[in-house]
Design an enzyme around this catalytic site. Sequence first.
Site, PDB file in Angstrom:
ATOM      1  N   CYS A  75       6.312  -3.781  -0.635  1.00 13.66           N
ATOM      2  CA  CYS A  75       7.173  -2.767  -1.097  1.00 13.66           C
ATOM      3  C   CYS A  75       8.284  -3.082  -2.217  1.00 13.66           C
ATOM      4  O   CYS A  75       8.336  -4.473  -2.247  1.00 13.66           O
ATOM      5  CB  CYS A  75       7.992  -1.934   0.049  1.00 13.66           C
ATOM      6  SG  CYS A  75       6.751  -0.931   1.040  1.00 13.66           S
ATOM      7  N   CYS A 107       5.412   1.528  -2.974  1.00 16.01           N
ATOM      8  CA  CYS A 107       6.178   1.982  -1.568  1.00 16.01           C
ATOM      9  C   CYS A 107       7.894   1.327  -1.902  1.00 16.01           C
ATOM     10  O   CYS A 107       7.845   0.434  -2.836  1.00 16.01           O
ATOM     11  CB  CYS A 107       5.563   1.694  -0.472  1.00 16.01           C
ATOM     12  SG  CYS A 107       5.369  -0.269  -0.393  1.00 16.01           S
TER      13      CYS A 107
END
Length: 278
Positions: free
Chosen positions: A90, A171
């Site tokens: 992420c 993400c």
Amino acid sequence: MQAVFRVMNCFIVILLCFCPLGEQLGTTPNIRDIVIGRCYDYMTLNPGTRYDCKDIWWHFETMILRQPSCNVTVEDYHKMFHLMTQNWPCDTSLLWSKTRALVHSYAAVLPHLWTLEDTLVGYMFNDLMWCRQHEDTDFDFGACPEWSSCQNHPVYSLWLLASQNFAEMACGNVTVLLNGSIGVAFNRTSMFGSVELDSLSPQRVHYVNIHVVASLMGPQIESCSQGSVVELIQILQTRGFRWTCTDNDQMLMMLQCIQSQDSCRVTKLKSTLFTHLN
Ligand SMILES: *[C@@H]1O[C@H](CO)[C@@H](O)[C@H](O)[C@H]1NC(C)=O
Ligand SMILES: *[C@@H]1O[C@H](CO)[C@@H](O)[C@H](O)[C@H]1NC(C)=O
Ligand SMILES: *[C@@H]1O[C@H](CO)[C@@H](O)[C@H](O)[C@H]1NC(C)=O
Ligand SMILES: *[C@@H]1O[C@H](CO)[C@@H](O)[C@H](O)[C@H]1NC(C)=O
């Protein structure tokens, strides 16, 4: 500053051409060796990754040579993409539109950031052209159709699916680099505005951090508070994203200084940060 210079010098900018290609440009010579070679290269650069490079090529070649050039859809690439799946951490995704001149040097000084060209599929097919001959079952090395004249161009369909996957995987924090020196910084029909934006998930993405960057010598046409960027922010807000927007981020202006031979006017351009916390 010296470290930045070193990175810049070592960095070879790989251009990904989303511009319309002329008729005269055919399949890239030696495409097989390039694609397979880049795949092995990618595994070397990213220790721990394992891909069957020849199998990926075999699926690609078989699929491309099976059908007319203007009939290659996103679905046709699904099998090949299945062999190239990868996860990345992420807070790494860097999306951009009309800032090609800057985006790769930005990613070079912030190496945790990933552009599409840092993924396996992006790395392997960056800057390549391919299509099949009209009536034959071999690649056409002489000429390929233009994107605009094709319903489902083989190159366009690959980048469409690659961009969609890239945004879907994003993400944590996502960084977006837009060009403040053009009339429409956020173009709803660009690859970012149509494919990537719609593929971002508000559940997976923590923040969309937008950077609007004007060229050093201006003009400053678009910014966080005017023009098409406002429209982007409205779309993000409607879909429930948290966002920030920065005009002329200092590091991005400094990078432009390093790239240009001219004297810099960084200090004269206003740098502003806007935030919205949902
Ligand atoms: C184009 O693709 C579609 C769907 O895969 C297929 O049904 C059609 O026959 C193809 N057209 C040609 C000319 O091959
Ligand atoms: C913004 O777009 C202009 C015109 O296409 C281009 O010359 C300039 O390099 C772009 N700026 C950045 C930061 O990429
Ligand atoms: C994510 O973005 C927000 C807003 O810019 C920032 O406050 C936060 O530190 C960022 N988190 C990470 C892990 O980069
Ligand atoms: C927006 O992007 C599309 C697709 O790249 C392009 O055809 C169109 O001219 C762009 N619009 C503007 C206003 O730049």
